[in-house]
Write a protein that holds these residues in place. Structure first.
Motif, mmCIF file in Angstrom:
data_model
loop_
_atom_site.group_PDB
_atom_site.id
_atom_site.type_symbol
_atom_site.label_atom_id
_atom_site.label_comp_id
_atom_site.label_asym_id
_atom_site.label_seq_id
_atom_site.Cartn_x
_atom_site.Cartn_y
_atom_site.Cartn_z
ATOM 1 N N UNK A 26 7.687 -27.362 -43.949
ATOM 2 C CA UNK A 26 6.309 -27.829 -42.640
ATOM 3 C C UNK A 26 7.341 -27.150 -41.218
ATOM 4 N N UNK A 27 8.790 -27.572 -41.167
ATOM 5 C CA UNK A 27 8.815 -26.483 -39.712
ATOM 6 C C UNK A 27 9.296 -24.778 -40.269
ATOM 7 N N UNK A 28 9.745 -24.613 -40.906
ATOM 8 C CA UNK A 28 10.122 -23.069 -41.253
ATOM 9 C C UNK A 28 8.585 -23.017 -41.279
ATOM 10 N N UNK A 29 7.539 -23.375 -41.968
ATOM 11 C CA UNK A 29 6.234 -23.099 -42.171
ATOM 12 C C UNK A 29 5.923 -22.510 -39.870
ATOM 13 N N UNK A 30 5.974 -24.063 -39.092
ATOM 14 C CA UNK A 30 5.663 -24.355 -38.362
ATOM 15 C C UNK A 30 6.291 -22.768 -37.545
ATOM 16 N N UNK A 55 5.439 -30.887 -36.567
ATOM 17 C CA UNK A 55 5.930 -30.721 -37.946
ATOM 18 C C UNK A 55 5.596 -32.354 -38.552
ATOM 19 N N UNK A 56 5.698 -31.547 -40.344
ATOM 20 C CA UNK A 56 5.797 -32.885 -41.242
ATOM 21 C C UNK A 56 7.231 -34.043 -40.965
ATOM 22 N N UNK A 57 7.382 -35.338 -41.167
ATOM 23 C CA UNK A 57 7.873 -35.834 -41.399
ATOM 24 C C UNK A 57 7.889 -37.392 -41.043
ATOM 25 N N UNK A 58 8.458 -38.080 -42.505
ATOM 26 C CA UNK A 58 8.534 -39.445 -41.859
ATOM 27 C C UNK A 58 9.772 -40.414 -41.602
ATOM 28 N N UNK A 59 9.328 -41.204 -41.240
ATOM 29 C CA UNK A 59 10.333 -42.439 -40.736
ATOM 30 C C UNK A 59 10.121 -43.122 -42.615
ATOM 31 N N UNK A 60 11.610 -43.614 -42.031
ATOM 32 C CA UNK A 60 12.082 -44.374 -43.799
ATOM 33 C C UNK A 60 13.003 -45.138 -43.650
ATOM 34 N N UNK A 61 12.627 -46.546 -43.964
ATOM 35 C CA UNK A 61 13.640 -47.941 -43.029
ATOM 36 C C UNK A 61 13.250 -48.714 -42.000
ATOM 37 N N UNK A 62 11.579 -48.655 -41.696
ATOM 38 C CA UNK A 62 11.427 -49.504 -40.945
ATOM 39 C C UNK A 62 10.825 -48.565 -39.534
ATOM 40 N N UNK A 63 11.172 -49.389 -38.617
ATOM 41 C CA UNK A 63 10.203 -48.944 -37.351
ATOM 42 C C UNK A 63 11.622 -48.137 -36.277
ATOM 43 N N UNK A 64 13.244 -48.308 -36.569
ATOM 44 C CA UNK A 64 14.166 -47.742 -36.393
ATOM 45 C C UNK A 64 15.085 -47.173 -37.232
#
Length: 82
Positions: free
Chosen positions: A53-57, A35-44
């Motif tokens: 994307x979740x519902x499509x998956x 599923x498509x996702x992004x991390x915001x705010x650095x490595x942690x």
């Protein structure tokens, strides 16, 4: 000028509450690219899930023949005698 819809991005906890999928599973799917996702705010930082994307998956997910025949394994524990 091209107009596009903004993706609906939510945190893993909210995505879990809306979909009924465990946070752990959503985290795995996001990290594996299912599923498509992004991390915001650095490595942690916080992971944001694209709900479309979740519902499509979920609507297109099917079990392969191998998965249908295999016993379910959860963290190394396999169900027996079904």
């Amino acid at each position: 000028m091209i107009l596009c819809d903004k993706p609906r991005m939510v945190g893993i906890s909210q995505a879990s509450a809306e979909s009924g999928i465990a946070r752990y599973t959503l985290n795995l799917w996001a990290k594996s690219g299912k599923i498509r996702a992004v991390r915001v705010g650095g490595a942690r930082g916080k992971i944001l899930i694209n709900l479309d994307s979740l519902y499509n998956y979920l609507s297109n997910a099917t079990l392969t023949e191998d998965e249908k025949d295999e016993p379910q394994t959860v963290r190394g524990i396999r169900a027996i005698g079904r």
